[in-house]
Design a protein around this motif. Structure first.
Motif, PDB file in Angstrom:
ATOM      1  N   TYR A 125       0.829  -1.204   0.000  1.00 48.94           N
ATOM      2  CA  TYR A 125       0.000   0.000   0.000  1.00 48.94           C
ATOM      3  C   TYR A 125       0.860   1.250   0.000  1.00 48.94           C
ATOM      4  O   TYR A 125       1.990   1.275   0.502  1.00 48.94           O
ATOM      5  CB  TYR A 125      -0.934   0.016   1.211  1.00 48.94           C
ATOM      6  N   ALA A 126       0.279   2.328  -0.529  1.00 43.40           N
ATOM      7  CA  ALA A 126       0.976   3.598  -0.682  1.00 43.40           C
ATOM      8  C   ALA A 126       0.761   4.474   0.548  1.00 43.40           C
ATOM      9  O   ALA A 126      -0.032   4.154   1.442  1.00 43.40           O
ATOM     10  CB  ALA A 126       0.488   4.317  -1.940  1.00 43.40           C
ATOM     11  N   ASP A 131       0.083   8.614   1.924  1.00 45.90           N
ATOM     12  CA  ASP A 131      -0.404   9.912   1.484  1.00 45.90           C
ATOM     13  C   ASP A 131       0.637  10.984   1.780  1.00 45.90           C
ATOM     14  O   ASP A 131       1.776  10.685   2.169  1.00 45.90           O
ATOM     15  CB  ASP A 131      -1.753  10.228   2.134  1.00 45.90           C
ATOM     16  N   SER A 132       0.260  12.234   1.625  1.00 47.34           N
ATOM     17  CA  SER A 132       1.205  13.332   1.844  1.00 47.34           C
ATOM     18  C   SER A 132       1.606  13.467   3.301  1.00 47.34           C
ATOM     19  O   SER A 132       2.642  14.061   3.612  1.00 47.34           O
ATOM     20  CB  SER A 132       0.583  14.650   1.353  1.00 47.34           C
ATOM     21  N   LYS A 179      -0.645   5.470   5.794  1.00 48.71           N
ATOM     22  CA  LYS A 179      -0.983   4.425   4.840  1.00 48.71           C
ATOM     23  C   LYS A 179      -2.418   4.606   4.358  1.00 48.71           C
ATOM     24  O   LYS A 179      -3.332   4.853   5.151  1.00 48.71           O
ATOM     25  CB  LYS A 179      -0.809   3.053   5.482  1.00 48.71           C
ATOM     26  N   GLU A 231      -4.783   2.128  -1.075  1.00 44.70           N
ATOM     27  CA  GLU A 231      -4.477   2.155  -2.494  1.00 44.70           C
ATOM     28  C   GLU A 231      -3.118   1.504  -2.693  1.00 44.70           C
ATOM     29  O   GLU A 231      -2.170   1.796  -1.959  1.00 44.70           O
ATOM     30  CB  GLU A 231      -4.451   3.591  -3.028  1.00 44.70           C
ATOM     31  N   ASN A 244       0.472   0.637  -3.958  1.00 48.11           N
ATOM     32  CA  ASN A 244       1.589   1.532  -4.274  1.00 48.11           C
ATOM     33  C   ASN A 244       1.855   1.603  -5.774  1.00 48.11           C
ATOM     34  O   ASN A 244       2.220   2.661  -6.307  1.00 48.11           O
ATOM     35  CB  ASN A 244       2.850   1.054  -3.540  1.00 48.11           C
ATOM     36  N   ASN A 278      -0.387   1.467  -8.068  1.00 46.44           N
ATOM     37  CA  ASN A 278      -1.406   2.310  -8.670  1.00 46.44           C
ATOM     38  C   ASN A 278      -1.196   3.778  -8.338  1.00 46.44           C
ATOM     39  O   ASN A 278      -1.834   4.649  -8.948  1.00 46.44           O
ATOM     40  CB  ASN A 278      -2.795   1.876  -8.208  1.00 46.44           C
ATOM     41  N   ASN A 279      -0.329   4.047  -7.376  1.00 39.90           N
ATOM     42  CA  ASN A 279      -0.042   5.426  -6.977  1.00 39.90           C
ATOM     43  C   ASN A 279       1.242   5.938  -7.627  1.00 39.90           C
ATOM     44  O   ASN A 279       1.816   6.939  -7.194  1.00 39.90           O
ATOM     45  CB  ASN A 279       0.067   5.492  -5.447  1.00 39.90           C
ATOM     46  N   GLY A 280       1.688   5.225  -8.635  1.00 39.90           N
ATOM     47  CA  GLY A 280       2.878   5.640  -9.345  1.00 39.90           C
ATOM     48  C   GLY A 280       4.162   5.077  -8.792  1.00 39.90           C
ATOM     49  O   GLY A 280       5.246   5.501  -9.215  1.00 39.90           O
ATOM     50  N   ARG A 339       6.531  -1.561  -1.448  1.00 43.65           N
ATOM     51  CA  ARG A 339       7.299  -0.486  -0.820  1.00 43.65           C
ATOM     52  C   ARG A 339       8.109  -1.095   0.337  1.00 43.65           C
ATOM     53  O   ARG A 339       7.541  -1.665   1.266  1.00 43.65           O
ATOM     54  CB  ARG A 339       6.350   0.595  -0.308  1.00 43.65           C
TER      55      ARG A 339
END
Length: 919
Positions: free
Chosen positions: A715-716, A718-719, A723, A726, A728, A730-732, A737
């Motif tokens: 998983y990705a 956020d800013s 966590k 979404e 990782n 799919n988040n570019g 990770r």
């Protein structure tokens, strides 16, 4: 003088019969009479037939003694009494046996017997062997000496044995009657030491008087590197030595080290005695002069001993240690160590004055496996003040100051055989963090279990199918858990917050094969937890805070779950041919998939309302009254998850470099390479858990051990580095990770010759470090009590001390490396949390010079870690050690020189500088 032929057989004589020649004269006369009589008998004429006798009856009347019918007490007694004088014994009480290689000569005129070359004489428990022996049977004395060849060299020194005493002199004179002896230049061993005396007088079997004698423990008797010159002395073998003026010589040079008189006990068993302390000055902490590690040793009996040791400083600081070892063969063995130190810094009235007390308790107990197969008791205790190893000023704790954990365990287990088998155990545990000074204990933990029962299994034969493999168990676990601090340890307040809980569990499971190659197992588990303390929470609107009340009393909750797993083993073989360097690769995979489900137990949860100052309800908080129980709380959410795992091992078959080998060599590429993850079906988000990867291998003939691990999160973030639901990728980002990783190397290598200084876990110094909570190697240094014989045991190998004209000595060496790195990136830190390289090694530069070092480098903080340099010089009968910590807050040095032999271990000199006190 008559000379007999050389004989190797024993000849027996009685020395008294050789004192006169009358026996030979009498024998000659008797032999002449016998011959004449025999010859005369040959000239007698033949006899005529015998005349038969005329038998007539004797008319003489024989009267019977009238006293024969009287009673015994009325008979007339003989007035001649038995002679009361005892018959005197002969001069010799046994037969003297002797033999020689060249000749045995008897001189009747001088009344002596001469034995030459490999002569031996035996009388009772006395044995004499020498080059030449003269027996004087007129005085019942024997003289033994050496043989001198044409070049003037002496050989075949006499060896005198009586009982267990052995003397090797140049010559000896012994009297059979008085058992006294005069010995010249004797050499005798007494309790590990050798006494070389110019003249020795043997008074009897148990007393010797010596003159100008040398006592040494050197192996070189002809030219000892040191000795104690005894002008006059008395020896009672196996008991004591009493001497007059005695002083030490080093290579025949006198020293002022001596005594006007001395008493030295000799024994082959343990005896009680004084332990001489070490003297020095503590300049780093202003404690003044000190005496360390002195005291008294009590040899209580064959099973228990006790050593009482103490330290004293002139500023008033002191330390006390009690050490006891006990053992009962085939039953158990162990040791107990109690240590206490009262430390005073500076002087009373100064601003930096402080006073503190620290202690440490260690206990180790091991039961022999054959003592009682059905029950076992063991103990491994290491507890005390959290800062004991950091504050202790005794050099014995030098290598343990980096310990940050103290742990203990005392357990007893009992097995009751039968169907089913019942196991019971009681364990007390202790874990102490020396940095935070928190202590966690269980006093005690009770565990009981009933062995697996198969209610549907056949009485004979193997179990087959899902039904026959159904089995169940019963387990119970009870704990009394205590969490306290160092300041409250062993005080009644530590029991105020004790938590007690009991958990019962009944697992039911079965397993069977599916499609021949798949193993399927299914299980369910029922648990019931008892607790004796619960909580009740409410919100106080006036104080605007949550109030927690503790409720004492019995309460319980019950949970259950279900799980199943499916697994198999896959073998893969890749053959490349016998003519290839790598002939084959073998890959073993063990994939498994599991499923578990656990319902929600919301009935064990309550709520309380949070209201504001106006009385308006702002929130409703859910809690469980079992939140502070030692076995946790029942789940309040339904859980349904699938687990995936894959374990791998890789092996290779390679061509052996040894051309004489008939088979290929097997090497391990990966001991293990494991992957695992979990998918939560019931979760609303973040269903996949991070993938955990672990692995390990061994390289270079198993000398290099490599272990690694990593955590991969799909998983990705956020800013805000939180966590999100979404992936990782799919988040570019990438597929996974990397959130954490670790890598460790442990490498140990030495040259082919090896070194007698190589350390292993059987080393006494390493055992001292392990029992104190340290490492099983010397990467953090070694204990520095050089005077302790237990920590400085050299190999008892006989070495050739003869110097060589050519220096072809191989230099033995050994070195150990430990490398560790940890990476953290859970919230985009992307940093190395720890990174270090540690090493230790020993190099034997010459046959008697050894240097060693323990150090490391912190690659993250760019600094050298704790460093210890060690130097050791083998001085034949002596030993010299120097240990130096050149920098850091524990900068110090320690010098020691002393005699190796345990008999004279108190003859030593040591000097040290303690580390500076840290405010």
């Amino acid at each position: 003088m008559a000379i007999q032929k050389p004989s190797h057989t024993f000849t027996k004589i009685h020395l008294k019969a050789l004192r006169t020649n009358n026996f030979q004269i009498l024998f000659a006369l008797s032999f002449t009479v016998f011959i004449n009589t025999f010859c005369f008998a040959q000239d007698l004429p033949k006899t005529s037939p015998t005349i038969p006798p005329d038998v007539k009856q004797d008319s003489t009347v024989v009267a019977k003694d009238s006293l024969i019918n009287l009673p015994v007490n009325e008979r007339i007694q003989d007035t001649v009494k038995v002679d009361s004088l005892k018959k005197g014994e002969g001069f010799l009480e046994d037969i003297v046996r002797y033999k020689a290689t060249d000749y045995v000569s008897i001189n009747q005129k001088d009344e002596k017997i001469y034995l030459y070359n490999n002569a031996e004489v035996y009388y009772k428990d006395m044995e004499i062997t020498a080059g030449i022996i003269v027996i004087d049977y007129a005085t019942n004395e024997v003289f033994a000496g050496r043989i001198k060849d044409t070049l003037g060299n002496y050989s075949q020194h006499p060896v005198f044995k009586q009982g267990q005493d052995v003397i090797e002199p140049d010559s000896i004179r012994f009297n059979f009657n008085t058992k006294r002896a005069l010995v010249w230049n004797s050499r005798t061993e007494q309790s590990g030491g050798t006494i070389i005396a110019e003249r020795t007088k043997k008074e009897n079997d148990s007393v010797y008087f010596i003159e100008r004698a040398k006592y040494t423990t050197s192996k070189n008797i002809d030219d000892p590197e040191y000795y104690f010159l005894i002008r006059k002395g008395k020896i009672v073998p196996g008991k004591k030595v009493v001497t007059g003026l005695t002083n030490m010589f080093i290579y025949d040079v006198p020293t002022p080290i001596g005594l006007p008189f001395g008493f030295f006990p000799l024994t082959k068993t343990r005896t009680s005695g004084v332990i001489i302390p070490s003297f020095g000055e503590d300049t780093g902490n202003d404690r003044g002069y000190f005496l360390q590690n002195g005291g008294y040793y009590f040899a209580i009996n064959d099973y228990v001993d006790l050593a009482v040791l103490g330290d004293y400083y002139t500023n008033g600081s002191y330390g006390l240690r009690l050490q006891s070892n006990y053992a009962l063969r085939y039953k158990f063995r162990g040791n107990i160590n109690l240590r206490f130190e009262n430390l005073i810094n500076s002087e009373r009235g100064f601003p930096d004055f402080s006073k503190s007390s620290i202690y440490n308790i260690r206990w180790s107990h091991n039961q022999d496996t054959k003592a009682n197969p059905s029950s076992r008791f063991s103990a491994s205790v290491n507890l005390g003040s959290s800062r004991y190893y950091q504050r202790s000023v005794n050099q014995l704790n030098a290598s343990n100051f980096l310990n940050n954990t103290l742990s203990s365990s005392v357990s007893y287990s009992k097995t009751f055989s039968g169907e089913p088998q019942v196991n019971l155990s009681v364990t007390a545990t202790h874990s102490q963090n020396t940095n935070t000074e928190t202590i966690n204990m269980t006093l005690p933990t009770f565990q009981g279990s009933v062995g697996r029962m198969f209610p549907f299994a056949p009485r004979v034969g193997t179990k087959k199918g899902i039904v026959q493999n159904i089995n169940l168990q019963y387990n119970v676990r009870g704990e009394n858990r205590i969490q306290t601090t160092d300041s409250l340890f062993f005080k009644k307040e530590m029991f105020d917050d004790a938590k007690i809980g009991i958990q019962h569990s009944v697992p039911l499971s079965t397993n069977f094969k599916v499609f021949k190659y798949l193993s399927l197992s299914a299980s369910t588990n029922f648990q019931e937890t008892w607790t004796f303390k619960t909580i009740e929470r409410s919100f106080d609107s006036e104080l605007q805070e949550v109030v927690t009340n503790e409720l004492k009393g019995f309460d319980s909750y019950r949970t259950y779950n279900f799980g199943t797993s499916l697994g198999t083993t896959i073998y893969g073989m890749f053959n490349f041919g016998d003519d290839k360097k790598i002939q084959a690769l073998r890959h073993v995979m063990r994939p498994a998939i599991s499923y578990s489900v656990s319902p929600a137990f919301s009935q064990y949860y309550d709520t309380y309302e949070v209201v504001d100052a106006d009385g308006t309800t702002t929130d409703e908080v859910e809690y469980s009254r079992f939140e502070e129980s030692i076995f946790g709380v029942p789940g309040n959410q339904f859980s349904s998850s699938v687990g995936l795992s894959l374990s791998n091992t890789f092996e290779a078959k390679v061509r052996d470099r040894d051309t004489t080998a008939t088979e290929a060599k097997k090497i391990i590429i990966f001991n293990n390479l494991n992957f695992s993850t979990n998918y939560n079906i019931s979760a609303d988000s973040l269903k996949w858990s991070p993938v955990r990867m672990t692995g390990g291998t061994q390289l270079f003939n198993n000398k290099l051990k490599v272990n690694f691990g990593a955590t991969l999160d799909p998983y990705a973030l956020d800013s805000n580095n939180q966590k999100i639901d979404e992936f990782n990728i799919n988040n570019g980002g990438s597929l996974f990770r990397l959130t954490s990783a670790n890598l460790t190397f442990n490498y140990s290598i030495s040259n082919k010759g090896g070194s007698k200084k190589d350390r292993d876990e059987d080393d006494a110094a390493i055992q001292e470090s392990i029992q104190s909570g340290g490492r099983a190697d010397d990467l953090f240094g070694r204990p520095e009590d050089f005077a302790d014989q237990r920590l400085n045991q050299d190999d008892e190998e006989d070495e050739d001390d003869t110097p060589s004209d050519l220096y072809t000595h191989q230099i033995p060496w050994s070195i150990r490396f430990a490398y560790a790195v940890n990476y953290t990136n859970s919230a985009r830190q992307n940093q190395i949390s720890s990174h270090s390289l540690m090493f230790s090694g020993d190099i034997q530069l010459t046959k008697r010079w050894t240097i060693g070092a323990s150090s490391g480098y912190d690659l993250k903080n760019q600094g050298i870690t704790y460093t210890q340099l060690r130097f050791e010089r083998d001085l034949l009968s002596w030993r010299m050690n120097f240990s130096w910590v050149p920098f850091s807050t524990r900068s110090s040095w320690n010098f020691f020189i002393g005699i190796k032999s345990s008999l004279l271990k108190d003859l030593k000199y040591d000097k040290r500088r303690q580390s500076d006190r840290q405010l």
